[in-house]
Design a protein around this motif. Structure first.
Motif, short mmCIF file in Angstrom:
data_model
loop_
_atom_site.label_atom_id
_atom_site.label_comp_id
_atom_site.label_asym_id
_atom_site.label_seq_id
_atom_site.Cartn_x
_atom_site.Cartn_y
_atom_site.Cartn_z
N GLN A 55 4.79 -6.68 -30.82
CA GLN A 55 5.00 -7.77 -29.88
C GLN A 55 5.04 -7.25 -28.45
N CYS A 56 5.63 -6.09 -28.24
CA CYS A 56 5.65 -5.49 -26.90
C CYS A 56 4.23 -5.23 -26.40
N ASP A 57 3.39 -4.73 -27.29
CA ASP A 57 2.00 -4.48 -26.90
C ASP A 57 1.32 -5.78 -26.48
N SER A 58 1.54 -6.84 -27.26
CA SER A 58 0.94 -8.12 -26.94
C SER A 58 1.47 -8.67 -25.62
N LEU A 59 2.76 -8.47 -25.36
CA LEU A 59 3.35 -8.93 -24.10
C LEU A 59 2.81 -8.15 -22.91
N TRP A 60 2.61 -6.84 -23.08
CA TRP A 60 2.02 -6.05 -22.00
C TRP A 60 0.62 -6.55 -21.67
N LYS A 61 -0.17 -6.85 -22.70
CA LYS A 61 -1.54 -7.34 -22.47
C LYS A 61 -1.52 -8.66 -21.72
N LEU A 62 -0.60 -9.53 -22.10
CA LEU A 62 -0.48 -10.82 -21.41
C LEU A 62 -0.10 -10.60 -19.95
N ARG A 63 0.89 -9.75 -19.73
CA ARG A 63 1.35 -9.50 -18.37
C ARG A 63 0.23 -8.89 -17.51
N ASP A 64 -0.52 -7.92 -18.07
CA ASP A 64 -1.62 -7.31 -17.32
C ASP A 64 -2.71 -8.32 -17.01
N GLN A 65 -2.99 -9.21 -17.96
CA GLN A 65 -4.00 -10.23 -17.76
C GLN A 65 -3.59 -11.18 -16.63
N LEU A 66 -2.35 -11.61 -16.65
CA LEU A 66 -1.85 -12.50 -15.60
C LEU A 66 -1.87 -11.81 -14.24
N LEU A 67 -1.44 -10.56 -14.21
CA LEU A 67 -1.36 -9.83 -12.95
C LEU A 67 -2.74 -9.61 -12.34
N ARG A 68 -3.72 -9.42 -13.21
CA ARG A 68 -5.09 -9.23 -12.72
C ARG A 68 -5.57 -10.48 -11.98
N HIS A 69 -5.32 -11.64 -12.55
CA HIS A 69 -5.74 -12.88 -11.89
C HIS A 69 -4.96 -13.10 -10.59
N ILE A 70 -3.67 -12.82 -10.62
CA ILE A 70 -2.83 -13.04 -9.44
C ILE A 70 -3.27 -12.15 -8.29
N ARG A 71 -3.48 -10.86 -8.57
CA ARG A 71 -3.90 -9.93 -7.52
C ARG A 71 -5.29 -10.28 -6.98
N SER A 72 -6.17 -10.73 -7.85
CA SER A 72 -7.52 -11.12 -7.41
C SER A 72 -7.46 -12.33 -6.49
N LEU A 73 -6.59 -13.28 -6.81
CA LEU A 73 -6.42 -14.46 -5.95
C LEU A 73 -5.82 -14.07 -4.60
N GLU A 74 -4.89 -13.12 -4.62
CA GLU A 74 -4.31 -12.65 -3.36
C GLU A 74 -5.37 -12.02 -2.47
N ALA A 75 -6.30 -11.28 -3.10
CA ALA A 75 -7.38 -10.67 -2.33
C ALA A 75 -8.29 -11.71 -1.70
N LEU A 76 -8.32 -12.91 -2.29
CA LEU A 76 -9.13 -14.01 -1.75
C LEU A 76 -8.32 -14.90 -0.80
N GLY A 77 -7.10 -14.48 -0.50
CA GLY A 77 -6.28 -15.22 0.44
C GLY A 77 -5.45 -16.33 -0.18
#
Length: 342
Positions: free
Chosen positions: A211-233
């Motif tokens: 479950q920890c592995d699955s949670l890490w994957k979810l968190r990384d996936q979310l963070l990737r989208h968030i950081r990409s949106l920040e780069a777009l302002g």
């Protein structure tokens, strides 16, 4: 001779003069071993334009001539056109040879990294283009080679966008512009990242370490989208109030409960949710370490022997208490139990 025919022949004569000059320029370059690739490409491009211009004016003349005059007139121009095509063929061969040599020399300039392939996904466009631009587009490679690299990296929908473009120097910029217009739209990329945030979910409902592995994957996936949106302002404050509840709803119940305890006043703070999720996963990982140690300790040989003694003592105590009432016949008598061999 009509005024139209006279003007057409005048334009053709001028076109012949330009073709003749271009033939001399091209011939001089072909006889010079120090000719650069870029100069040869530019000269060939000019030569092709002038030759095409001559053919246009030749056709204009033929339209004004009588049928019996066309053949003799064509012979006059045909000799120049044949000579032009011969030197053009020599130039094409020289250009091909120089491109091959240039590519082999340029290989040492390119990092030994595999360039990513691109098939048309909006989210993948910017990472693909940034890497291609740095390693190929801004390099010293010939334009033709850059275009060839670009074509080899495209797949599916992305490849179909430039499918009809011939592999020429002029078409390279056209291909880049078409791809940027189709896949580099800021609005399209933002929409794709927001959709990714809304659709993110756990890949597995397993317990413990899995479950920890699955949670890490979810968190990384979310963070990737968030950081990409920040780069777009686009900051998390602009959409956090809407997306945070959606993301929390996809978490396990015990994590949702813990989030509700700690998130008072931060229900729409997406950045805080990411920090909370990281902390919670790390806590669970530490907890799993102690669970593993506890299981290992309970399975030691001493514990196994202790459980055997305990079972034997229970049987002995039962025997000493005398006959027990039987659940089957309702009579009191002694039970004889045969120990199971381990």
């Amino acid at each position: 001779m009509s005024a139209i025919l006279q003007e057409a022949k005048k334009q053709r004569a001028s076109a012949k003069g330009w073709v003749t000059r271009s033939m001399k320029e091209l011939g001089d370059l072909l006889n010079d071993d120090a000719t650069s690739l870029e100069l040869l490409e530019t000269t060939i491009r000019t030569f092709d334009q002038r030759l095409a211009n001559l053919e246009k004016h030749q056709m204009a003349v033929e339209l004004e001539l009588n049928t019996d005059e066309i053949e003799s007139d064509m012979n006059e121009t045909d000799k120049l056109q044949r000579s032009a095509r011969k030197i053009r063929a020599r130039a094409a061969k020289r250009l091909k040879d120089m491109t091959v040599v240039s590519d082999s020399r340029s290989e040492v300039k390119l990092p030994s990294l595999e360039l990513p392939k691109y098939a048309g996904e909006a989210i993948e466009w910017q990472p693909f283009w940034d890497r291609f631009e740095a390693l190929v587009d801004q390099s010293d490679l010939p334009v033709i080679s850059k275009f060839s690299y670009l074509q080899s990296l495209l797949r599916g929908e992305a490849l179909s966008v430039i499918q009809g473009l011939a592999l020429t120097t002029e078409n390279y910029k056209i291909a880049c512009d078409l791809l940027k217009e189709r896949f580099g739209s800021t609005e399209r990329i933002i929409f794709a990242h927001v959709s990714g945030l809304m659709n993110a979910s756990l890949t597995s409902r397993a317990k413990g370490v899995n479950q920890c592995d699955s949670l890490w994957k979810l968190r990384d996936q979310l963070l990737r989208h968030i950081r990409s949106l920040e780069a777009l302002g686009i900051s998390g404050k602009q959409y956090g109030m809407v997306l945070t509840p959606i993301i929390v709803a996809r978490l396990p119940q015990d994590i949702r409960l813990e989030w509700s305890r700690e998130s008072a006043g931060r229900e729409g703070d997406l950045d805080w949710l990411m920090k909370f999720l990281q902390t919670e996963i790390q806590r669970r990982e530490r907890s799993e370490i102690f669970n593993d140690l506890s299981m290992e300790k309970s399975n030691t040989p001493q514990d196994v022997e202790r459980r055997k003694v305990s079972s034997a003592s229970a049987l002995q105590t039962s025997a000493e208490e005398g006959p027990q009432q039987c659940v089957f016949c309702q009579m009191r008598h002694t039970f004889w139990l045969t120990p199971v061999k381990e």
